[in-house]
Motif scaffolding. Structure first.
Motif, PDB file in Angstrom:
ATOM      1  N   LEU A  63      19.956  72.975  56.805  1.00  0.00           N
ATOM      2  CA  LEU A  63      19.554  71.568  56.810  1.00  0.00           C
ATOM      3  C   LEU A  63      19.990  70.865  58.086  1.00  0.00           C
ATOM      4  O   LEU A  63      19.343  69.929  58.535  1.00  0.00           O
ATOM      5  N   LYS A  64      21.083  71.324  58.694  1.00  0.00           N
ATOM      6  CA  LYS A  64      21.497  70.768  59.983  1.00  0.00           C
ATOM      7  C   LYS A  64      20.484  71.121  61.065  1.00  0.00           C
ATOM      8  O   LYS A  64      20.252  70.337  61.986  1.00  0.00           O
ATOM      9  N   LYS A  65      19.870  72.301  60.950  1.00  0.00           N
ATOM     10  CA  LYS A  65      18.943  72.789  61.974  1.00  0.00           C
ATOM     11  C   LYS A  65      17.500  72.355  61.736  1.00  0.00           C
ATOM     12  O   LYS A  65      16.656  72.559  62.598  1.00  0.00           O
ATOM     13  N   ALA A  66      17.208  71.779  60.587  1.00  0.00           N
ATOM     14  CA  ALA A  66      15.831  71.406  60.255  1.00  0.00           C
ATOM     15  C   ALA A  66      15.325  70.325  61.199  1.00  0.00           C
ATOM     16  O   ALA A  66      16.078  69.433  61.594  1.00  0.00           O
ATOM     17  N   PRO A  67      14.043  70.400  61.566  1.00  0.00           N
ATOM     18  CA  PRO A  67      13.487  69.362  62.441  1.00  0.00           C
ATOM     19  C   PRO A  67      13.459  68.016  61.724  1.00  0.00           C
ATOM     20  O   PRO A  67      13.222  67.951  60.516  1.00  0.00           O
ATOM     21  N   ARG A  68      13.715  66.964  62.448  1.00  0.00           N
ATOM     22  CA  ARG A  68      13.671  65.611  61.887  1.00  0.00           C
ATOM     23  C   ARG A  68      12.251  65.083  62.075  1.00  0.00           C
ATOM     24  O   ARG A  68      11.861  64.728  63.183  1.00  0.00           O
ATOM     25  N   VAL A  69      11.499  65.057  61.002  1.00  0.00           N
ATOM     26  CA  VAL A  69      10.085  64.689  61.082  1.00  0.00           C
ATOM     27  C   VAL A  69       9.853  63.215  60.776  1.00  0.00           C
ATOM     28  O   VAL A  69       8.710  62.775  60.687  1.00  0.00           O
ATOM     29  N   SER A  70      10.923  62.461  60.633  1.00  0.00           N
ATOM     30  CA  SER A  70      10.821  61.030  60.377  1.00  0.00           C
ATOM     31  C   SER A  70      12.069  60.360  60.934  1.00  0.00           C
ATOM     32  O   SER A  70      13.109  60.996  61.105  1.00  0.00           O
ATOM     33  N   ASP A  71      11.963  59.083  61.224  1.00  0.00           N
ATOM     34  CA  ASP A  71      13.118  58.337  61.718  1.00  0.00           C
ATOM     35  C   ASP A  71      14.078  57.960  60.593  1.00  0.00           C
ATOM     36  O   ASP A  71      15.236  57.639  60.844  1.00  0.00           O
ATOM     37  N   LYS A  72      13.585  57.987  59.366  1.00  0.00           N
ATOM     38  CA  LYS A  72      14.398  57.590  58.214  1.00  0.00           C
ATOM     39  C   LYS A  72      14.630  58.805  57.336  1.00  0.00           C
ATOM     40  O   LYS A  72      13.693  59.320  56.741  1.00  0.00           O
ATOM     41  N   TRP A  73      15.882  59.249  57.275  1.00  0.00           N
ATOM     42  CA  TRP A  73      16.206  60.423  56.480  1.00  0.00           C
ATOM     43  C   TRP A  73      17.661  60.382  56.055  1.00  0.00           C
ATOM     44  O   TRP A  73      18.475  59.680  56.637  1.00  0.00           O
ATOM     45  N   TYR A  74      17.956  61.140  54.994  1.00  0.00           N
ATOM     46  CA  TYR A  74      19.311  61.237  54.475  1.00  0.00           C
ATOM     47  C   TYR A  74      19.474  62.555  53.729  1.00  0.00           C
ATOM     48  O   TYR A  74      18.495  63.259  53.486  1.00  0.00           O
ATOM     49  N   PHE A  75      20.708  62.864  53.388  1.00  0.00           N
ATOM     50  CA  PHE A  75      21.040  64.105  52.699  1.00  0.00           C
ATOM     51  C   PHE A  75      21.532  63.802  51.291  1.00  0.00           C
ATOM     52  O   PHE A  75      22.094  62.738  51.038  1.00  0.00           O
ATOM     53  N   ILE A  76      21.365  64.786  50.407  1.00  0.00           N
ATOM     54  CA  ILE A  76      21.989  64.749  49.089  1.00  0.00           C
ATOM     55  C   ILE A  76      22.621  66.114  48.849  1.00  0.00           C
ATOM     56  O   ILE A  76      21.951  67.135  48.959  1.00  0.00           O
ATOM     57  N   ALA A  77      23.900  66.102  48.542  1.00  0.00           N
ATOM     58  CA  ALA A  77      24.592  67.313  48.101  1.00  0.00           C
ATOM     59  C   ALA A  77      24.769  67.167  46.603  1.00  0.00           C
ATOM     60  O   ALA A  77      25.491  66.290  46.139  1.00  0.00           O
ATOM     61  N   HIS A  78      24.064  67.981  45.853  1.00  0.00           N
ATOM     62  CA  HIS A  78      24.108  67.884  44.403  1.00  0.00           C
ATOM     63  C   HIS A  78      25.368  68.546  43.859  1.00  0.00           C
ATOM     64  O   HIS A  78      25.894  69.483  44.450  1.00  0.00           O
ATOM     65  N   ALA A  79      25.799  68.059  42.721  1.00  0.00           N
ATOM     66  CA  ALA A  79      26.939  68.668  42.042  1.00  0.00           C
ATOM     67  C   ALA A  79      26.589  70.114  41.707  1.00  0.00           C
ATOM     68  O   ALA A  79      25.442  70.428  41.387  1.00  0.00           O
ATOM     69  N   GLN A  80      27.573  70.981  41.792  1.00  0.00           N
ATOM     70  CA  GLN A  80      27.332  72.397  41.524  1.00  0.00           C
ATOM     71  C   GLN A  80      26.981  72.604  40.064  1.00  0.00           C
ATOM     72  O   GLN A  80      27.591  72.024  39.177  1.00  0.00           O
ATOM     73  N   GLU A  81      25.968  73.415  39.834  1.00  0.00           N
ATOM     74  CA  GLU A  81      25.531  73.686  38.486  1.00  0.00           C
ATOM     75  C   GLU A  81      26.392  74.771  37.850  1.00  0.00           C
ATOM     76  O   GLU A  81      27.111  75.491  38.526  1.00  0.00           O
ATOM     77  N   VAL A  82      26.286  74.900  36.553  1.00  0.00           N
ATOM     78  CA  VAL A  82      27.095  75.843  35.790  1.00  0.00           C
ATOM     79  C   VAL A  82      26.885  77.280  36.265  1.00  0.00           C
ATOM     80  O   VAL A  82      27.814  78.076  36.314  1.00  0.00           O
ATOM     81  N   ASN A  83      25.661  77.614  36.666  1.00  0.00           N
ATOM     82  CA  ASN A  83      25.357  78.984  37.069  1.00  0.00           C
ATOM     83  C   ASN A  83      25.829  79.317  38.489  1.00  0.00           C
ATOM     84  O   ASN A  83      25.552  80.392  38.995  1.00  0.00           O
ATOM     85  N   GLY A  84      26.535  78.405  39.137  1.00  0.00           N
ATOM     86  CA  GLY A  84      27.047  78.663  40.478  1.00  0.00           C
ATOM     87  C   GLY A  84      26.077  78.314  41.585  1.00  0.00           C
ATOM     88  O   GLY A  84      26.353  78.550  42.747  1.00  0.00           O
ATOM     89  N   LEU A  85      24.944  77.728  41.247  1.00  0.00           N
ATOM     90  CA  LEU A  85      23.939  77.358  42.231  1.00  0.00           C
ATOM     91  C   LEU A  85      24.276  75.994  42.826  1.00  0.00           C
ATOM     92  O   LEU A  85      24.498  75.024  42.100  1.00  0.00           O
TER      93      LEU A  85
END
Length: 131
Positions: free
Chosen positions: A49-71
């Motif tokens: 995600l750090k290396k992904a191209p920025r295709v818009s001027d407005k963007w943000y990240f979400i780090a989701h809580a870890q799921e039970v299955n380790g994902l």
């Protein structure tokens, strides 16, 4: 001086357990942040995600809580994309995913819309097998 030490000791006795419980419960909360949130960006953002191209001027990240299955799921969301440019920008992100050098990286991209505002999302799934 003795009163100051007593107050300081009381402060640490109360604040350390509170900080511990706060940090432990944060594991169950999604983190929404931008690249300007330096420490969150460094600690929470996976390499793809750090290396992904920025295709818009407005963007943000979400780090989701870890799921039970380790994902662990992380997203890079591009906001307010004009409908006329969705296909072009989607193509750019799909090309990035198709040409990403790590074959073990699990990436997907999709569009969402609400109130006639369109978003593109890159989702990165990290399992215990990913390094």
């Amino acid at each position: 001086m003795k009163k100051f030490r007593l107050i300081l000791a009381f402060f640490f006795m109360v604040s350390l357990p509170l900080f511990y419980f706060y940090s432990m419960t944060r594991v169950f909360v999604d983190e929404e942040y931008t690249q300007h949130d330096y420490f969150r960006y460094i600690l929470l953002t996976p390499g793809p995600l750090k290396k992904a191209p920025r295709v818009s001027d407005k963007w943000y990240f979400i780090a989701h809580a870890q799921e039970v299955n380790g994902l662990q799921k992380s997203e890079l969301i591009f906001k307010e994309i004009p409908i006329s440019e969705i296909d072009l920008r989607l193509g750019q992100l799909e090309s990035f995913i198709d040409n990403y050098p790590d074959d073990n990286a699990i990436l997907s991209v999709f569009t969402t819309s609400s109130d006639k505002k369109y978003e593109l999302r890159i989702v990165y799934y990290e399992t215990n097998d990913n390094t």
